[in-house]
Design a protein around this motif. Structure first.
Motif, short mmCIF file in Angstrom:
data_model
loop_
_atom_site.label_atom_id
_atom_site.label_comp_id
_atom_site.label_asym_id
_atom_site.label_seq_id
_atom_site.Cartn_x
_atom_site.Cartn_y
_atom_site.Cartn_z
N ARG A 538 5.37 3.91 -2.95
CA ARG A 538 5.52 4.84 -1.82
C ARG A 538 4.26 5.68 -1.63
O ARG A 538 3.83 5.95 -0.51
CB ARG A 538 6.73 5.75 -2.04
N ALA A 539 3.65 6.08 -2.74
CA ALA A 539 2.40 6.85 -2.66
C ALA A 539 1.29 6.02 -2.02
O ALA A 539 0.48 6.54 -1.23
CB ALA A 539 1.99 7.32 -4.05
N VAL A 540 1.24 4.74 -2.36
CA VAL A 540 0.24 3.86 -1.77
C VAL A 540 0.46 3.74 -0.26
O VAL A 540 -0.50 3.74 0.53
CB VAL A 540 0.28 2.47 -2.44
N GLU A 541 1.71 3.63 0.15
CA GLU A 541 2.01 3.58 1.59
C GLU A 541 1.42 4.79 2.32
O GLU A 541 0.80 4.66 3.38
CB GLU A 541 3.53 3.55 1.81
N LYS A 544 -2.58 4.69 2.27
CA LYS A 544 -3.21 3.71 3.16
C LYS A 544 -3.24 4.19 4.61
O LYS A 544 -4.07 3.73 5.40
CB LYS A 544 -2.48 2.36 3.05
N GLN A 545 -2.37 5.10 4.95
CA GLN A 545 -2.35 5.63 6.31
C GLN A 545 -3.40 6.73 6.52
O GLN A 545 -3.58 7.20 7.64
CB GLN A 545 -0.96 6.20 6.62
N ASN A 546 -4.08 7.12 5.45
CA ASN A 546 -4.99 8.25 5.54
C ASN A 546 -6.40 7.93 5.05
O ASN A 546 -7.17 8.84 4.74
CB ASN A 546 -4.44 9.43 4.72
N LEU A 547 -6.76 6.66 5.01
CA LEU A 547 -8.05 6.27 4.47
C LEU A 547 -9.22 6.57 5.40
O LEU A 547 -10.38 6.50 4.98
CB LEU A 547 -8.03 4.78 4.10
N ASP A 548 -8.93 6.86 6.65
CA ASP A 548 -10.00 7.13 7.60
C ASP A 548 -10.21 8.62 7.85
O ASP A 548 -11.04 9.00 8.68
CB ASP A 548 -9.71 6.43 8.95
N GLY A 549 -9.47 9.46 7.14
CA GLY A 549 -9.55 10.90 7.36
C GLY A 549 -10.59 11.59 6.51
O GLY A 549 -11.39 10.95 5.80
N ASP A 550 -10.57 12.91 6.56
CA ASP A 550 -11.55 13.72 5.84
C ASP A 550 -11.37 13.65 4.33
O ASP A 550 -12.31 13.92 3.58
CB ASP A 550 -11.45 15.18 6.29
N GLU A 551 -10.17 13.31 3.87
CA GLU A 551 -9.89 13.27 2.44
C GLU A 551 -9.73 11.84 1.94
O GLU A 551 -8.90 11.54 1.09
CB GLU A 551 -8.64 14.08 2.11
#
Length: 595
Positions: A538-541, A544-551
């Motif tokens: 679930r953490a990986v899900e 993966k949705q936030n790999l293009d953000g500032d963090e």
């Protein structure tokens, strides 16, 4: 040198992104627990733990508690730290506003408890025991008892204890001898007996100590069904809320322990001490289990807190300590040697610590969120589901997280090498402090027996369905997700092993209880590893949705840690499964004289 900084970013990830903080605010009484408010609470708690509690951790361990003429004194600085803690409202953070509490959710309280345990596990014992007493009185006490004790416990000006164990009995409480005889006034009882291993039984932090004591009434039936629970204050409360005459309870001595030395562990003598019945006669274990279950979750969080502190210390040291060169060539050619963090085996240890710590945080927060539903949800069906789930997972949280706490603390010492074994570096204290968590509130072997002996078969497997059915549905949903293919199949495989082990224990245990007993500890570990595996996916899900953000770096690290967990730690389940399926014969056929 031991270091600690509150892991606020990872806590926000767990609370906000993984569990969904919006869910909690839907519950009655939790509407104001918005993400912004919770962030502020966690940040302020982190400051208190870093600047007030952590600096006292080593000095408290070095000095310990002292006992003289029946008086117990906590180490230098503890009384002032407790007053700062109390004035900040931290004792009553999760208590009912009707009694002066802040009414924050259990899952937020769990994150704060983790910080306290990381910073100073000994200190955390005092408010932790008080919260357990608060819960028992709130649920089973009379209105008069609630009005007398709960505001004071919530404020922290009074503290609480659990008085169960006696010199001749620990887990088998049916053997207790402490007796309760009718007192002079209606409703009063005179309690006589000796209790041992009583954490926070006597100290100088609060003006009164409220003991919850198991004892037998004159007409009590034998065994566990003949135990009643009594509230026995150190000082008799006056009508105006102040303390009055000293009651017939006194500390006989304190224990000299391996760890948590700044927590007073007392022998308590009750000599016709005045007490009042809490709940129904002969139903004391039902009421006490309210405290014990809360305490077992809290002890699991102690294991988690030790993990985080040990990990932080190990990472800090591994970055600074230079020794040897990287196997692939110098990484710091300007220095005479490379930092040890370049070495594969050091990274194995650090990633093991990181994966267990972050996985344990997700597990503890998940169970705590369900506890909020069990206590506050207005939908009877959803509330029952949450109650069942918490009942099933409580022994797993207590047993697995404290086992891992000890393992991670030892890895921290190993990263330091010889310096880890030396007291001044601070890491060996974590090993000593962590060890008790595997023992008290029911040893981890008892937790495992509770899981296989009580929880698996409860209500024809109803508890198990609260975990198995959602996990099965989740695996079905992610099996065709290409983004999760490295995780879905391994999780499914280990889940099948868990199901098969469950069936084996259920079947064999009916004809031979030793089969269930022999498998219990391995089964509990297997269950815990699969549960953490589910949370890691679930953490990986989310990541993966936030790999293009500032963090992006934070989320990439989540995915890398999850891969390590699945490739290096989750495979333990294969060996655990083999051990479970081997049965009890070799364990039980050994002649006693041959040991």
């Amino acid at each position: 040198m031991a270091v600690y900084q509150a892991p606020l970013r990872d806590m926000r990830f767990t609370y906000r992104e993984l569990l969904g903080s919006d869910k909690v605010t839907e519950l009655p009484g939790c509407e104001e627990a918005t993400p912004d408010l919770v962030d502020a609470v966690l940040e302020e708690a982190g400051k208190v733990c870093e600047s007030v509690l952590f600096p006292l951790n080593r000095s408290g361990d070095e000095e310990g508690c002292t006992f003289e003429n029946g008086v117990v004194r906590t180490p230098k600085g503890f009384k002032e730290a407790y007053e700062t803690f109390r004035e900040g409202g931290w004792v009553g953070m999760a208590c009912d506003p009707d009694y002066g509490g802040q009414g924050l959710p259990n899952c937020v309280n769990t994150l704060v408890e983790e910080m306290i345990c990381s910073a100073n596990m000994s200190f955390g014992m005092y408010p932790g025991l008080s919260h357990g007493a608060y819960k028992a009185i709130k649920r089973f006490g009379t209105d008069e008892q609630k009005q007398t004790y709960l505001p004071k416990l919530t404020d922290g000006i009074w503290s609480g204890t659990m008085c169960l164990t006696e010199p001749h009995c620990g887990t088998d409480l049916g053997l207790i001898r402490t007796k309760a005889e009718p007192g002079a006034a209606e409703g009063e009882w005179k309690i006589t007996g000796t209790k041992i291993f009583i954490s926070a039984g006597e100290h100088d932090l609060t003006e009164n100590i409220i003991h919850l004591v198991l004892a037998r009434l004159p007409d009590a039936p034998p065994g566990i069904k003949g135990i009643s629970l009594f509230v026995v204050p150190k000082f008799m409360p006056k009508e105006d809320g102040s303390v009055g005459a000293r009651n017939g309870v006194a500390c006989g001595s304190i224990e000299h322990k391996m760890g948590i030395k700044a927590s007073a562990t007392c022998v308590m003598n009750f000599d016709e001490a005045t007490g009042w019945l809490v709940g129904e006669p002969h139903k004391g274990m039902r009421a006490m289990f309210t405290m014990m279950n809360a305490a077992r979750l809290g002890v699991g969080v102690q294991g988690l807190g030790i993990m985080e502190a040990s990990y932080q210390g190990a990472v800090d040291y591994a970055r600074e300590r230079t020794q040897g060169r990287a196997l692939t060539g110098a990484k710091a050619p300007e220095q005479k040697a490379d930092p040890i963090i370049v070495h594969p085996d050091v990274r194995r240890m650090l990633l093991t610590m990181k994966a267990y710590t972050e996985g344990g945080r997700m597990l503890a927060a998940w169970i705590s969120q369900e506890l909020d539903y069990a206590e506050k949800c207005q939908d009877p069906k959803r509330r029952q589901e949450a109650e069942d789930f918490v009942a099933l997972m409580t022994p797993i949280v207590k047993g697995v997280l404290t086992d891992l706490g000890s393992e991670v603390a030892n890895l921290g010492v190993q990263v330091y090498g010889g310096h880890g074994y030396i007291r001044e570096w601070g890491m060996e204290q974590y090993v000593r402090d962590a060890r008790i968590a595997q023992i008290y509130e029911g040893t981890n072997g008892i937790q495992a027996l509770d899981l296989v002996g009580r929880k698996l078969g409860a209500h024809t497997g109803r508890y198990l369905r609260r975990f198995f059915h959602p996990l099965s549905e989740y695996i079905d949903r992610i099996m065709d997700d290409d983004e999760l293919e490295d995780f879905a199949l391994p999780l499914a495989k280990q889940f099948v092993r868990l199901q098969q082990a469950t069936g084996y224990i259920a079947q064999k245990g009916l004809s031979n209880p030793n089969e269930a007993g022999a498998a219990a500890t391995d089964y509990m570990r297997l269950f815990g590893l699969v549960a953490m595996g589910y949370l890691w996916v679930r953490a990986v899900e989310v990541a993966k949705q936030n790999l293009d953000g500032d963090e992006a770096d934070f989320y990439k690290a989540k995915i890398t840690t999850a891969k390590f967990y699945f490739e290096r730690l989750l495979p333990q389940t294969g060996a655990l499964f083999a051990a479970i399926m081997s049965g009890s014969r070799t364990m039980m056929e050994m002649d006693e004289a041959a040991f």
